[in-house]
Enzyme design. Structure first.
Site, PDB file in Angstrom:
ATOM      1  N   ASP A   1      -8.740  -5.091  -6.018  1.00 15.37           N
ATOM      2  CA  ASP A   1      -8.411  -4.096  -4.997  1.00 15.37           C
ATOM      3  C   ASP A   1      -9.264  -2.843  -5.187  1.00 15.37           C
ATOM      4  O   ASP A   1      -9.169  -2.175  -6.211  1.00 15.37           O
ATOM      5  CB  ASP A   1      -6.923  -3.746  -5.102  1.00 15.37           C
ATOM      6  CG  ASP A   1      -6.415  -2.924  -3.929  1.00 15.37           C
ATOM      7  OD1 ASP A   1      -7.243  -2.321  -3.220  1.00 15.37           O
ATOM      8  OD2 ASP A   1      -5.190  -2.894  -3.726  1.00 15.37           O
TER       9      ASP A   1
ATOM     10  N   SER B   1       0.851  -1.183   0.000  1.00 18.89           N
ATOM     11  CA  SER B   1       0.000   0.000   0.000  1.00 18.89           C
ATOM     12  C   SER B   1       0.896   1.245   0.000  1.00 18.89           C
ATOM     13  O   SER B   1       1.640   1.442  -0.949  1.00 18.89           O
ATOM     14  CB  SER B   1      -0.961  -0.026   1.179  1.00 18.89           C
ATOM     15  OG  SER B   1      -2.001   0.886   0.987  1.00 18.89           O
TER      16      SER B   1
ATOM     17  N   HIS C   1      -6.825  -5.876  -1.745  1.00 17.55           N
ATOM     18  CA  HIS C   1      -5.748  -5.056  -1.184  1.00 17.55           C
ATOM     19  C   HIS C   1      -4.876  -5.923  -0.282  1.00 17.55           C
ATOM     20  O   HIS C   1      -4.892  -5.804   0.947  1.00 17.55           O
ATOM     21  CB  HIS C   1      -6.345  -3.887  -0.416  1.00 17.55           C
ATOM     22  CG  HIS C   1      -5.370  -2.770  -0.169  1.00 17.55           C
ATOM     23  ND1 HIS C   1      -4.765  -2.070  -1.188  1.00 17.55           N
ATOM     24  CD2 HIS C   1      -4.890  -2.225   0.982  1.00 17.55           C
ATOM     25  CE1 HIS C   1      -3.977  -1.142  -0.678  1.00 17.55           C
ATOM     26  NE2 HIS C   1      -4.014  -1.224   0.639  1.00 17.55           N
TER      27      HIS C   1
END
Length: 742
Positions: free
Chosen positions: A637, A550, A669
């Protein structure tokens, strides 16, 4: 997004980072956190004896490293044997997570005979990653999404009949557990964004039938705070200036759709918004507990008497924000408060509980976490966190509340993994590194055991280093058993995790210092940490890798484009490549949060703002990439969409810059399915060994059952191309089903 807040026994982290105390902090963790993206548990067993690959080493180096057993990836990343022990509120049952045919499910048995436990859920694909008890002691509650789309459904399982009800059975809608109270043991509060995808309305749901009744229609706010009577007391929202406002209803009683008129109760500017927020109400509903950093740096815990308006400071720490609470299970009095700088420290408020905390602190090394308490408060479930061993779970028996005397005892339940005891694990050190402008960066360092015989955090000679960058960015790294640290240290690398500016828990000034500093001072902090490791004789300058998920993935791409000479290679997991396309493609239910993103990341709505964002986007500077890059991405995601990976891979290929792209069509994600996690770990390990010179365990059978596709760069990782079927070296087809074996 959390819709309501019920006081918790304690915010704890037997497997995850310590959660933020406030509603605001929980919102942040659910919106932009990324605790799931690092290479994690895997289910694929290793049947052959692991072999060792060494490169770029002297014969003595090889001999020293081979003297340390290679820990199989399955041991470090496989599903735990058992995890997340929970006592039912009445103390009758004990629940925990345990695999069933390689998939984590909830098991339940008598508290006095845990060995008699049986699985009560029947997840067969992604695995259940968290669970809790309803107050009726008859239902287990958990959430699950579909292939990483984060459209969560909330499920309730009757532990006696094993019947599971989907409490939010609407496809394409995000359902969220939002509150509970022992006064209504058969009821949950659940949020649903079925009426408007931007906003979650609040419902009361019957656990037995699944019937739901509207409690509060959302007027356009981020969330609600409820009390023990499951009444909506506050609404919380973000202002256009990225501040925070608390709203209270003007009417004495709600209408059919809840309250329809609200007035401000308190407002915080953007300076304090990320370190302030409501935490819940007292048992009688007349005291509001909240976190507040106004007129101070670190957030203290405060109490406001709603009858008199009197405000009192409950607890504070000069170095750290409030991090967690120990709360009486029925009286809801706050008994102790946790603060975490490098390590957790408890401040005791209720002297009646001091003997319990002292008993738990002295019972084992490491840090204890109270994961649950029975309603009569005679038994607690406790997890002990070590840095060099499996998590240990116990039932703690204590005198009844108010009893003058009584014995305290601990009953061992299980470890998270028994086989960890068979291998040497490394200690985690806690250096505080000074950034170039003087900010202290609380960090965590793990070294290969073979190069640090004295255990002082300094190797006999510099070794390759992996800089492991946490996501968020509004989250933090912490101390304790970290499988990624142990994995990489065992392979011959020093591993360094840095709480760069913007990380949470260190006061508002530390967070606010990151405003507009993506690819700026936030990245400078990481570079300063690398230079510290080199200057301290820990790291070899020419063998430093950067990896993360991320925001950590974005930091990896920034590292290879903005500072291309620093890192030997990078591993980007679900990281954004363009800040403009990131902010233009967020889920609709992020709408209330976007003023915060505009202030702290940048303004995508103006030409000047877009240009400033592009100047901090790795995609614009692809030409600068000189070092090998591995990218991992989930196709579903909703936060960092597949576009982010696709566009930088395409840009690199058009310029003939090598890149390896691992894509999972059934993930979001991060990689939730054990088979997918283990396959990506195998690819990452071989990739790092190729460019840093460490050891690696061959891929072997670690691709079995995974949905791994590598549409670019399969030849760039040792053993990857040979282990992957030809059809998996292309983009996955849209019609591919849920079953990766098909």
């Amino acid at each position: 997004m959390l819709l309501a807040f019920a006081p918790l026994p304690m915010l704890s982290r037997p497997f995850d980072l310590l959660a933020e105390l406030t509603l605001f902090g929980v919102l942040l963790s659910m919106i932009v956190g990324c605790g799931d993206v690092a290479p994690g548990p895997a289910a694929q067993a290793i049947t052959a004896t692991p072999t060792v690959h060494d490169s770029l080493e002297t014969p003595q180096d090889t001999a020293d490293r081979q003297a340390t057993p290679l820990i199989p990836r399955e041991v470090l990343f496989g599903n735990p044997d058992k995890a997340q022990s929970r006592l039912s509120p009445d103390g009758k049952w004990l629940s925990y997570l345990q695999p069933v045919e390689g998939v984590l499910n909830v098991w339940v048995g008598p508290a006095d005979d845990p060995a008699a436990a049986k699985p009560v859920t029947d997840d067969r694909k992604r695995g259940i990653r968290g669970h809790s008890w309803a107050y009726n002691s008859k239902h287990i509650v958990y959430s699950q999404d579909k292939d990483g789309d984060e459209n969560w459904h909330v499920y309730a399982t009757n532990v006696e009949t094993k019947q599971t009800i989907d409490l939010t059975p609407i496809e394409g809608v995000r359902g969220e557990l939002a509150g509970a109270s022992e006064r209504f043991p058969d009821t949950l509060l659940v949020g649903l964004n079925d009426r408007d995808p931007r906003y979650h309305d609040l419902y009361r749901v019957d656990l037995k039938s699944g019937d739901r009744e509207l409690l509060q229609q959302n007027p356009g706010v981020a969330g609600f705070v409820t009390d023990e009577d499951l009444r909506v007391r506050l609404a919380v929202n973000f202002t256009p200036e990225a501040g925070q406002v608390w709203l209270e209803p003007t009417a004495a009683e709600p209408g059919p759709e809840g309250y329809d008129d609200w007035q401000p109760m308190a407002e915080f500017t953007s300076e304090d918004a990320m370190t302030s927020g409501p935490a819940g109400f007292s048992k009688d509903g007349r005291t509001l507990y909240y976190e507040d950093s106004r007129e101070r740096d670190t957030a203290g815990l405060f109490a406001k008497n709603l009858d008199t308006g009197e405000v009192s400071l409950v607890a504070e720490d000069a170095r750290a924000d409030v991090g967690g609470l120990l709360v009486h299970p029925t009286e809801h009095t706050i008994q102790a408060v946790a603060f975490t700088y490098s390590r957790i420290e408890w401040k005791i408020l209720d002297e009646a509980i001091r003997p319990d905390i002292e008993f738990l602190k002295d019972f084992r090394d490491g840090e204890f976490q109270v994961t649950g308490r029975t309603l009569d408060d005679t038994r607690w479930t406790v997890a002990y966190i070590l840095d060099d061993g499996a998590i240990q779970f116990f039932i703690y028996t204590r005198p009844a509340s108010g009893a003058a005397t009584g014995e305290r005892s601990m009953r061992f339940l299980f470890k998270s993994r028994e086989d960890l005891d068979d291998y040497p694990l490394a200690k985690m050190h806690t250096p505080v590194i000074a950034a170039r402008d003087g900010l202290p960066l609380v960090s965590y360092l793990t070294l290969p055991a073979s190069v640090d015989p004295e255990g002082d955090g300094r190797p006999d000679a510099p070794v390759p280093l992996v800089l492991d960058v946490h996501g968020g960015p509004w989250s933090r790294d912490g101390w304790g058993y970290n499988p990624t640290h142990q994995w990489l240290a065992n392979r011959g690398y020093a591993v360094l995790s840095v709480n760069y500016r913007g990380s949470t828990g260190f006061g508002k000034n530390f967070i606010n210092a990151s405003n507009g500093e993506w690819a700026g001072k936030m990245h400078d902090d990481l570079i300063d940490a690398v230079e510290w490791a080199i200057d301290e004789g820990i790291a070899q300058r020419d063998k430093v890798a950067i990896m993360g998920g991320s925001y950590g993935g974005y930091a990896t791409l920034v590292g290879l484009t903005f500072t291309p000479d620093v890192f030997a290679c990078g591993v980007d997991i679900v990281g954004p490549s363009s800040l403009v396309t990131l902010l233009e493609n967020v889920p609709l239910y992020w709408s209330q949060f976007m003023p915060v993103m505009k202030l702290r990341v940048g303004d995508w709505s103006t030409d000047a703002g877009r240009e400033a964002l592009l100047e901090r986007s790795p995609l614009r500077f692809v030409d600068r990439i000189e070092r090998p890059l591995l990218i991992g991405q989930g196709a579903n995601d909703p936060r960092v969409t597949q576009l982010e990976a696709d566009q930088i891979v395409e840009a690199m290929q058009s310029r003939n810059i090598p890149v390896t792209y691992a894509l999972y069509p059934d993930e979001g994600h991060g990689f939730a399915r054990p088979e997918n996690r283990t396959s990506f770990n195998a690819v990452t390990e071989a990739f790092l060994a190729e460019h840093l010179g460490g050891r690696y365990e061959p891929i072997g059978k670690d691709f079995e059952g995974s949905s791994l596709h590598v549409p670019a760069g399969a030849d760039g990782v040792p053993g990857l191309s040979a282990a992957l079927p030809a059809e998996r070296k292309q983009m996955p087809q849209a019609e591919e089903g849920d079953d990766p074996q098909e």
